[in-house]
Design a protein around this motif. Sequence first.
Motif, PDB file in Angstrom:
ATOM      1  N   MET A 166       0.839  -1.596  -0.042  1.00 23.13           N
ATOM      2  CA  MET A 166      -0.023  -0.088  -0.167  1.00 23.13           C
ATOM      3  C   MET A 166       0.965   1.058  -0.001  1.00 23.13           C
ATOM      4  SD  MET A 166      -2.893   1.079   2.573  1.00 23.13           S
ATOM      5  CE  MET A 166      -4.036  -0.331   2.056  1.00 23.13           C
ATOM      6  N   THR A 167       0.525   2.175  -0.855  1.00 25.92           N
ATOM      7  CA  THR A 167       1.347   3.649  -0.700  1.00 25.92           C
ATOM      8  C   THR A 167       0.736   4.953  -0.696  1.00 25.92           C
ATOM      9  OG1 THR A 167       2.915   2.327  -2.786  1.00 25.92           O
ATOM     10  CG2 THR A 167       2.419   5.181  -2.342  1.00 25.92           C
ATOM     11  N   GLU A 168       0.892   5.150  -0.167  1.00 23.35           N
ATOM     12  CA  GLU A 168       0.610   6.794   0.939  1.00 23.35           C
ATOM     13  C   GLU A 168       0.342   7.980  -0.060  1.00 23.35           C
ATOM     14  OE1 GLU A 168       0.455   9.764   3.211  1.00 23.35           O
ATOM     15  OE2 GLU A 168      -0.024   8.307   4.932  1.00 23.35           O
ATOM     16  N   VAL A 169      -0.363   8.428  -0.965  1.00 23.82           N
ATOM     17  CA  VAL A 169      -0.499   8.906  -2.210  1.00 23.82           C
ATOM     18  C   VAL A 169      -1.384  10.464  -2.166  1.00 23.82           C
ATOM     19  CG1 VAL A 169      -1.724   9.771  -4.439  1.00 23.82           C
ATOM     20  CG2 VAL A 169      -0.917   7.679  -3.921  1.00 23.82           C
ATOM     21  N   ALA A 170      -1.643  10.826  -1.107  1.00 21.95           N
ATOM     22  CA  ALA A 170      -1.941  11.846  -0.229  1.00 21.95           C
ATOM     23  C   ALA A 170      -2.208  12.396   0.800  1.00 21.95           C
ATOM     24  CB  ALA A 170      -2.741  12.921  -1.220  1.00 21.95           C
ATOM     25  N   ARG A 171      -2.495  12.892   1.781  1.00 19.86           N
ATOM     26  CA  ARG A 171      -3.006  12.881   3.134  1.00 19.86           C
ATOM     27  C   ARG A 171      -3.687  14.571   3.189  1.00 19.86           C
ATOM     28  NH1 ARG A 171      -0.089  11.411   8.498  1.00 19.86           N
ATOM     29  NH2 ARG A 171       0.061   9.551   6.740  1.00 19.86           N
ATOM     30  N   LEU A 172      -5.544  14.394   3.305  1.00 19.14           N
ATOM     31  CA  LEU A 172      -6.244  14.864   3.588  1.00 19.14           C
ATOM     32  C   LEU A 172      -6.315  15.261   4.956  1.00 19.14           C
ATOM     33  CD1 LEU A 172      -8.970  14.315   0.702  1.00 19.14           C
ATOM     34  CD2 LEU A 172      -6.886  15.123   0.368  1.00 19.14           C
ATOM     35  N   ASP A 173      -7.227  16.636   5.663  1.00 18.82           N
ATOM     36  CA  ASP A 173      -6.834  17.010   6.669  1.00 18.82           C
ATOM     37  C   ASP A 173      -8.488  17.199   7.011  1.00 18.82           C
ATOM     38  OD1 ASP A 173      -4.668  17.720   7.264  1.00 18.82           O
ATOM     39  OD2 ASP A 173      -5.408  19.909   5.955  1.00 18.82           O
ATOM     40  N   TYR A 174      -9.588  16.412   6.289  1.00 15.78           N
ATOM     41  CA  TYR A 174     -10.985  15.592   5.923  1.00 15.78           C
ATOM     42  C   TYR A 174     -11.532  14.919   5.368  1.00 15.78           C
ATOM     43  CZ  TYR A 174     -10.174  17.739   1.628  1.00 15.78           C
ATOM     44  OH  TYR A 174     -10.233  18.420   0.058  1.00 15.78           O
ATOM     45  N   ALA A 175     -12.402  13.759   6.163  1.00 15.82           N
ATOM     46  CA  ALA A 175     -13.122  12.730   5.191  1.00 15.82           C
ATOM     47  C   ALA A 175     -13.842  12.766   4.096  1.00 15.82           C
ATOM     48  CB  ALA A 175     -13.801  12.112   6.494  1.00 15.82           C
TER      49      ALA A 175
END
Length: 318
Positions: free
Chosen positions: A1-10
Amino acid sequence: MTEVARLDYAVNALGYSAALGRLVGLTAKGHHWWKNPSHVVLIDTKGVVNDLGPVDAHWFRTDDVSAGAVVGTTFYVRDGARLHAIDIDPKSASYLKIVRTVVLDWPALALDDFTSVNGKLTGVSAAGWGPGEVVSFDPVSGRVLSKAEIPALPGKSTYGSVVIDSAGTVYATNNGYHGRSRVYRIAGGVAVELSQGPQMNMIDGAGCLPTPMPPRVEPPAPRPEVPPPPPPPAPPAPKPTTPAPAPVAPPPPVPTTTSPSVPPQPVPVKAARQRPEPRKDLPLEAETTPLTKPRKWAMVTIILVMLGAGAAAARARG
């Protein structure tokens, strides 16, 4: 699993739109909960989010939304036991409006995710005490089209991510079974566990994004708000009307008594009054009777004698 982006909201109810070439989802990020909290967003392979705007339904909330998928240009989301159809065609007059809502049959209403397959939606249900089952239903009517129990799929848990490949193989992720999140491959009525990892509270899945990415889709310019038409002028107050005189009943007819028919009597005709003629002295004619003058005197003498005798008798009686 690779993290592409992290959002601050769901972002929830993810689906893949082949027409837009991006993931489609719902979020309440940065929006007031009492005014259009549910926004439709697009996500590309780098995690860049494009906010298309709020769903045009003031009553719609994302609190109970738990599954989503795209068929053509319609974004389907499950809200409890209901399935809402949201138009995501930027050229449509009903863009971002809920164009249809149906009630789902059992067990489609227990699906935490589903994916599009030939116009129908397919997910994995773990409701009840038995094993999980693959369920397909019609998104237009909400009716279940087919369901099949898969013995190796654990029940009593939810499957928050369901995707399907071109061969019809289903890949489903169980949110938590014996403290672990597990990925299963389902084909030909057989389920095989592929991997497992730490239990996650929230899982969602969608189809694979294409490479290279299609051009970015910009939301259409907001339509100018047309002021509501002014209210129609109040009708003029009715003029007071003089009450019409009450109709006067005609006098009752005078009763006529009918008598037996009597023939009309002739009216006596009075003779015309003649004018009196002046009195004329008739001429004395000579006595033509045989009574002579000396005889008349004798009769007078007798009458006088009788009167005198009567008077004497009366004195004698007195």
